[in-house]
Design an enzyme around this catalytic site. Structure first.
Site, PDB file in Angstrom:
ATOM      1  N   CYS A  11     -17.063   4.288 -25.666  1.00  0.00           N
ATOM      2  CA  CYS A  11     -18.416   4.838 -25.751  1.00  0.00           C
ATOM      3  C   CYS A  11     -18.962   5.119 -24.366  1.00  0.00           C
ATOM      4  CB  CYS A  11     -19.313   3.863 -26.475  1.00  0.00           C
ATOM      5  SG  CYS A  11     -18.681   3.525 -28.100  1.00  0.00           S
ATOM      6  N   GLU A  12     -18.370   6.082 -23.710  1.00  0.00           N
ATOM      7  CA  GLU A  12     -18.739   6.345 -22.323  1.00  0.00           C
ATOM      8  C   GLU A  12     -18.098   7.669 -21.945  1.00  0.00           C
ATOM      9  OE1 GLU A  12     -19.054   5.078 -18.098  1.00  0.00           O
ATOM     10  OE2 GLU A  12     -18.829   3.389 -19.462  1.00  0.00           O
ATOM     11  N   GLY A  34       0.786  -1.224   0.000  1.00  0.00           N
ATOM     12  CA  GLY A  34       0.000   0.000   0.000  1.00  0.00           C
ATOM     13  C   GLY A  34       0.820   1.276   0.000  1.00  0.00           C
ATOM     14  N   GLU A  91       4.719  -6.041   1.456  1.00  0.00           N
ATOM     15  CA  GLU A  91       4.225  -6.480   0.154  1.00  0.00           C
ATOM     16  C   GLU A  91       3.971  -5.317  -0.796  1.00  0.00           C
ATOM     17  OE1 GLU A  91       1.651 -10.292   1.631  1.00  0.00           O
ATOM     18  OE2 GLU A  91       0.706  -8.344   1.824  1.00  0.00           O
ATOM     19  N   PRO A  92       5.006  -4.595  -1.180  1.00  0.00           N
ATOM     20  CA  PRO A  92       4.784  -3.477  -2.098  1.00  0.00           C
ATOM     21  C   PRO A  92       4.484  -3.983  -3.512  1.00  0.00           C
ATOM     22  CG  PRO A  92       7.131  -3.805  -1.754  1.00  0.00           C
ATOM     23  CD  PRO A  92       6.425  -4.775  -0.851  1.00  0.00           C
ATOM     24  N   GLY A  93       3.473  -3.417  -4.130  1.00  0.00           N
ATOM     25  CA  GLY A  93       3.203  -3.734  -5.534  1.00  0.00           C
ATOM     26  C   GLY A  93       3.442  -2.479  -6.341  1.00  0.00           C
ATOM     27  N   ARG A  94       2.505  -1.536  -6.155  1.00  0.00           N
ATOM     28  CA  ARG A  94       2.565  -0.246  -6.835  1.00  0.00           C
ATOM     29  C   ARG A  94       3.920   0.448  -6.655  1.00  0.00           C
ATOM     30  NH1 ARG A  94      -2.153   2.753  -6.962  1.00  0.00           N
ATOM     31  NH2 ARG A  94      -2.826   1.348  -5.320  1.00  0.00           N
ATOM     32  N   TYR A 107     -11.384   5.032  -9.514  1.00  0.00           N
ATOM     33  CA  TYR A 107     -10.981   5.614  -8.221  1.00  0.00           C
ATOM     34  C   TYR A 107     -10.850   7.119  -8.260  1.00  0.00           C
ATOM     35  CZ  TYR A 107      -8.987   0.851  -7.871  1.00  0.00           C
ATOM     36  OH  TYR A 107      -8.761  -0.496  -7.885  1.00  0.00           O
ATOM     37  N   TYR A 154      -1.518  -1.658 -11.866  1.00  0.00           N
ATOM     38  CA  TYR A 154      -2.986  -1.643 -11.949  1.00  0.00           C
ATOM     39  C   TYR A 154      -3.508  -0.994 -13.232  1.00  0.00           C
ATOM     40  CZ  TYR A 154      -2.106  -2.889  -7.140  1.00  0.00           C
ATOM     41  OH  TYR A 154      -1.614  -3.513  -6.024  1.00  0.00           O
TER      42      TYR A 154
HETATM   43  C1  LIG Z   1      -2.964  -5.173  -3.151  1.00  0.00           C
HETATM   44  C2  LIG Z   1      -2.194  -5.780  -2.055  1.00  0.00           C
HETATM   45  C3  LIG Z   1      -0.858  -5.434  -1.885  1.00  0.00           C
HETATM   46  C4  LIG Z   1      -0.159  -4.428  -2.728  1.00  0.00           C
HETATM   47  O1  LIG Z   1      -0.689  -3.167  -2.634  1.00  0.00           O
HETATM   48  P1  LIG Z   1       0.094  -1.935  -3.325  1.00  0.00           P
HETATM   49  O2  LIG Z   1      -0.814  -0.790  -3.082  1.00  0.00           O
HETATM   50  O3  LIG Z   1       0.239  -2.270  -4.762  1.00  0.00           O
HETATM   51  O4  LIG Z   1       1.402  -1.843  -2.635  1.00  0.00           O
HETATM   52  C5  LIG Z   1      -0.154  -6.064  -0.872  1.00  0.00           C
HETATM   53  N1  LIG Z   1      -0.742  -6.995  -0.072  1.00  0.00           N
HETATM   54  C6  LIG Z   1      -2.023  -7.346  -0.227  1.00  0.00           C
HETATM   55  C7  LIG Z   1      -2.595  -8.391   0.663  1.00  0.00           C
HETATM   56  C8  LIG Z   1      -2.795  -6.756  -1.217  1.00  0.00           C
HETATM   57  O5  LIG Z   1      -4.072  -7.117  -1.332  1.00  0.00           O
END
Ligand SMILES: *Cc1c(COP(=O)(O)O)cnc(C)c1O
Length: 463
Positions: A391-392, A278, A320-323, A364, A421
């Site tokens: 079309c929106e 997050g 758990e970084p994704g973004r 969002y 995302y």
């Molecule tokens: C989505 C998610 C993440 C990653 O979130 P980011 O905002 O991309 O860092 C990590 N852990 C869990 C369990 C998630 O659902």
């Protein structure tokens, strides 16, 4: 944002009013390094390049719209996270942000672990050689088939999300004659938004098991009581695009409290806590994300302090970084098709993609930046809304931004920070063909996810 019906025309809050919008940047040709991938720069000829290749060449070779991903930036961010957290912590990349086989290889090579939350993500991870013990399996409603595959493959952990799942995973593990390492996902009563967090007494969301009311303590009891499960820790994920560490502080404190309760009741100290992902990134120049080493220090200080206060040994931390890893590493390249100047309102710039390649603005109300990248321009700034071809009318890519007023059809514009995302949430709305992802590194560009074709669409349509 409210989705209620309103009369045709702009909502009153959307009408351009004097002083309502921030002043345009002094020079629209300048690319804010905060929002662009690291190897992006504007060459002397005015054309923007990534990894040493100009976007005009990329557009010619790969077409538009397309996502261009700066591979060396991606790898550097992986290393920054791994180094920041060091040996006493584990970094799991959240695959849902963007996953492909090339990405899995990069993660493997850079020493990261991987979160998956579906059979498809698991297949991609295993197929690209991610060792199963470095995979965590998430989700609030994993199917029995998914659980079976995860356990059979030997994933490092399954994150239990409900009372039913505790029983289900135990059952499958026993049937397969295995003991599965698990964590329990708890909801700590913190809902984190971008700049604030709201502590709520009651949980109102689909994920996890509430700490409140002793639910999580009961989940621990049941997990410890069942065969086939090895409880290794507690998991908490509080939200997305978070800049403020206060939410993590509350979350860590409450998770540590649970660890202390578990020790008091069962005489065991669970060895791990996972604080989720997050962490926010810069979508516009207004955002100020923290560096991984600052985040690592803040989180480990919080956990160490709370554990000392509770008389617990400090558990191993996972994040758990994704973004925060993939988001800043890519931009979407579009070609401008049409322009409409609405007197007193704004200029609508239509591009050859839209909500099918970036749903986040519509979904969002997300903010993005945009720049003219195929040439330099010193024309006056104009306020624009970048929209797609769907079309929106909610098909907005960038709600408000400034582009040079000499913008014309055929110009290439790019939206930065679309690594997370966007491709992973892309759709075929209006039978759009999902754009390719092209990895660029040291003067070489390589397709890692190819553009969809009409044959791809028709292959599913069995007539
Ligand atoms: C989505 C998610 C993440 C990653 O979130 P980011 O905002 O991309 O860092 C990590 N852990 C869990 C369990 C998630 O659902």
């Amino acid at each position: 944002m409210s989705r209620s019906a309103h009369p045709a025309g702009p909502r009153h809050a959307d009408v351009l009013t004097e002083g309502h919008y921030a002043a345009p940047p002094a020079d629209l040709n300048v690319l804010d390094e905060k929002v662009w991938a690291r190897t992006v720069s504007r060459n002397d000829d005015g054309v923007v390049a990534v990894g040493g290749i100009e976007v005009t060449r990329l557009a010619e070779e790969f077409g538009t719209p397309a996502y261009f991903l700066d591979e060396s930036d991606f790898r550097a961010r992986c290393r920054a996270w791994a180094d920041a957290f060091g040996r006493d912590a584990d970094v799991f990349y959240a695959g849902k942000a963007f996953l492909s086989r090339a990405v899995v290889r990069w993660l493997r090579e850079e020493g990261l672990n991987l979160d998956v939350c579906s059979g498809g993500e698991l297949t991609t991870a295993l197929g690209a050689g991610m060792p199963a013990e470095r995979i965590a399996f998430h989700g609030n409603n994993k199917t029995v088939a998914e659980i079976e595959r995860a356990i059979e493959a030997g994933v490092g952990r399954i994150v239990l999300d409900s009372f039913q799942e505790i029983v289900r995973v135990s059952h499958v593990a026993q049937r397969l004659g295995k003991r599965q390492r698990v964590q329990i996902r708890v909801t700590v009563g913190v809902e984190a938004h971008t700049h604030e967090f709201i502590a709520t007494a009651h949980e109102d969301q689909k994920f996890g098991i509430a700490l409140a009311g002793g639910e999580a303590a009961e989940a621990v009891r049941r997990t410890l009581a069942l065969d086939g499960l090895e409880l290794i820790g507690i998991h908490s994920h509080i939200g997305s695009q978070i800049f403020d560490m206060a939410g993590f502080e509350v979350s860590a404190r409450r998770v540590v409290q649970l660890l202390a309760e578990v020790r008091d009741e069962h005489g065991i100290e669970l060895p791990e806590i996972d604080l989720g992902g997050g962490l926010g990134i810069a979508y516009t120049s207004d955002d100020d994300p923290r560096e991984p080493h600052e985040i690592a220090k803040a989180l480990s200080d919080i956990v160490t302090r709370e554990c000392e206060a509770a008389g617990l040994a400090t558990p191993r931390i996972s994040v758990e970084p994704g973004r925060a890893i993939v988001g800043p590493t890519a931009f979407t390249l579009y070609e401008v098709g049409t322009l409409k100047h609405l007197e007193g309102l704004r200029t609508y710039v239509s591009v050859d993609g839209g909500m099918s390649d970036n749903i986040r603005t519509a979904l969002y109300d997300a903010e993005y930046s945009v720049a003219l990248v195929s040439r330099r321009s010193d024309a006056e700034p104009m306020l624009v809304r970048v929209v797609g071809k769907h079309c929106e009318s909610g098909d907005i890519v960038v709600k408000d931004a400034f582009l040079p007023s000499d913008l014309a059809p055929g110009d290439l514009i790019a939206v930065p920070a679309t690594g997370a995302y966007c491709r992973s949430m892309a759709s075929n709305y209006n039978h759009a063909l999902r754009p390719p992802v092209v990895a660029v590194r040291d003067g070489e560009a390589r397709v890692i996810v190819r553009r969809e074709t009409e044959e791809d669409l028709l292959r599913l349509d069995v007539g």
